[in-house]
Design a protein around this motif. Structure first.
Motif, PDB file in Angstrom:
ATOM      1  N   ILE A   1       2.056   5.176   2.303  1.00 15.43           N
ATOM      2  CA  ILE A   1       3.436   4.721   2.476  1.00 15.43           C
ATOM      3  C   ILE A   1       3.700   4.315   3.919  1.00 15.43           C
ATOM      4  N   VAL A   2       3.181   5.055   4.869  1.00 20.85           N
ATOM      5  CA  VAL A   2       3.438   4.808   6.287  1.00 20.85           C
ATOM      6  C   VAL A   2       2.659   3.601   6.809  1.00 20.85           C
ATOM      7  N   THR A   3       1.475   3.355   6.295  1.00 16.72           N
ATOM      8  CA  THR A   3       0.591   2.314   6.814  1.00 16.72           C
ATOM      9  C   THR A   3       1.245   0.930   6.887  1.00 16.72           C
ATOM     10  N   PRO A   4       1.853   0.416   5.811  1.00 18.13           N
ATOM     11  CA  PRO A   4       2.469  -0.917   5.918  1.00 18.13           C
ATOM     12  C   PRO A   4       3.585  -0.973   6.965  1.00 18.13           C
ATOM     13  N   PHE A   5       4.361   0.084   7.061  1.00 26.54           N
ATOM     14  CA  PHE A   5       5.440   0.111   8.051  1.00 26.54           C
ATOM     15  C   PHE A   5       4.884   0.081   9.471  1.00 26.54           C
ATOM     16  N   ALA A   6       3.817   0.814   9.706  1.00 27.19           N
ATOM     17  CA  ALA A   6       3.200   0.839  11.034  1.00 27.19           C
ATOM     18  C   ALA A   6       2.646  -0.537  11.400  1.00 27.19           C
ATOM     19  N   ASN A   7       1.985  -1.205  10.462  1.00 29.24           N
ATOM     20  CA  ASN A   7       1.439  -2.529  10.739  1.00 29.24           C
ATOM     21  C   ASN A   7       2.536  -3.583  10.880  1.00 29.24           C
ATOM     22  N   ASP A   8       3.595  -3.476  10.092  1.00 29.59           N
ATOM     23  CA  ASP A   8       4.721  -4.394  10.249  1.00 29.59           C
ATOM     24  C   ASP A   8       5.369  -4.234  11.626  1.00 29.59           C
ATOM     25  N   ARG A   9       5.362  -3.030  12.122  1.00 27.71           N
ATOM     26  CA  ARG A   9       5.936  -2.778  13.444  1.00 27.71           C
ATOM     27  C   ARG A   9       5.130  -3.498  14.532  1.00 27.71           C
TER      28      ARG A   9
ATOM     29  N   GLY B   1      -0.943 -10.600  17.305  1.00 31.80           N
ATOM     30  CA  GLY B   1      -0.925  -9.250  17.849  1.00 31.80           C
ATOM     31  C   GLY B   1      -2.235  -8.537  17.597  1.00 31.80           C
ATOM     32  N   ASP B   2      -2.318  -7.323  18.131  1.00 27.09           N
ATOM     33  CA  ASP B   2      -3.545  -6.547  18.008  1.00 27.09           C
ATOM     34  C   ASP B   2      -3.193  -5.072  17.933  1.00 27.09           C
ATOM     35  N   SER B   3      -4.000  -4.336  17.208  1.00 25.79           N
ATOM     36  CA  SER B   3      -3.811  -2.893  17.097  1.00 25.79           C
ATOM     37  C   SER B   3      -5.153  -2.237  16.835  1.00 25.79           C
ATOM     38  N   ASP B   4      -5.380  -1.134  17.495  1.00 24.60           N
ATOM     39  CA  ASP B   4      -6.607  -0.381  17.248  1.00 24.60           C
ATOM     40  C   ASP B   4      -6.301   0.950  16.568  1.00 24.60           C
ATOM     41  N   SER B   5      -5.142   1.042  15.951  1.00 22.03           N
ATOM     42  CA  SER B   5      -4.775   2.279  15.273  1.00 22.03           C
ATOM     43  C   SER B   5      -5.528   2.413  13.952  1.00 22.03           C
ATOM     44  N   VAL B   6      -5.481   3.599  13.391  1.00 21.71           N
ATOM     45  CA  VAL B   6      -6.134   3.862  12.107  1.00 21.71           C
ATOM     46  C   VAL B   6      -5.471   3.035  10.997  1.00 21.71           C
ATOM     47  N   PHE B   7      -4.215   2.671  11.179  1.00 23.75           N
ATOM     48  CA  PHE B   7      -3.500   1.910  10.162  1.00 23.75           C
ATOM     49  C   PHE B   7      -4.065   0.502   9.993  1.00 23.75           C
ATOM     50  N   HIS B   8      -4.715   0.004  11.012  1.00 17.78           N
ATOM     51  CA  HIS B   8      -5.309  -1.335  10.987  1.00 17.78           C
ATOM     52  C   HIS B   8      -6.293  -1.477   9.818  1.00 17.78           C
ATOM     53  N   ASP B   9      -7.083  -0.468   9.590  1.00 12.58           N
ATOM     54  CA  ASP B   9      -8.116  -0.525   8.551  1.00 12.58           C
ATOM     55  C   ASP B   9      -7.646  -0.023   7.189  1.00 12.58           C
TER      56      ASP B   9
END
Length: 155
Positions: free
Chosen positions: A28-36, A141-149
């Motif tokens: 549930i949190v993953t899409p919100f984190a990537n949209d952010r 944009g770029d992100s190296d968080s766990v949510f990326h994968d």
């Protein structure tokens, strides 16, 4: 002995429930984190100083698999501007803010639709684009968080 078995089953059940709940929260949190991340990319573009004779119209963003082949999360932020300046003058202005070639890219915008966004349902501005004085400024944009994968939209 019976009490020990019941206690072990309760602990095991609680552990399984905790694991399942953790996975659900993560999904549930993953899409919100990537949209952010994508939203922040658009926000950073909107906060850049505009050149003379240029008007900010609106911004859009999207996270997901947007163009190209293969798997991978992509984060796009874009602003729509209207300007009396030439494409070359706008590119020169925005290039001073770019650290990489995929940041602050300026192109002429001829419709509300961002035509090169192939996937994720496409992407469009709300404003009706009429005339040859509209431009899109966009950054990846770029992100190296766990949510990326973990986001299924990137696959």
């Amino acid at each position: 002995m019976k009490k020990i078995c019941i206690t072990v089953l309760k602990v095991f059940g609680a552990a399984v429930l905790f694991l399942v709940m953790s996975l659900l929260v993560l999904l549930i949190v993953t899409p919100f984190a990537n949209d952010r991340v994508a939203g922040n990319t658009a926000k950073e573009l909107a906060e850049l100083p505009l050149p003379e004779n240029t008007e900010y119209i609106e911004s859009v963003y999207r996270a997901g698999k947007l163009i190209g082949c293969g798997n991978g999360m992509q984060y796009l932020g874009a602003i729509l501007i209207r300007s009396d300046l030439s494409l070359e003058a706008l590119k020169a202005h925005y290039s001073s803010f770019a650290e990489h070639e995929w940041e602050c890219v300026v192109e002429r915008q001829t419709s509300a639709e961002i035509k090169w966004v192939e996937y994720a349902g496409g992407l469009s501005f709300k404003t009706e684009v009429e005339g040859d004085d509209y431009y899109i400024v966009y950054s990846w944009g770029d992100s190296d968080s766990v949510f990326h994968d973990l986001d299924i939209r990137g696959h």
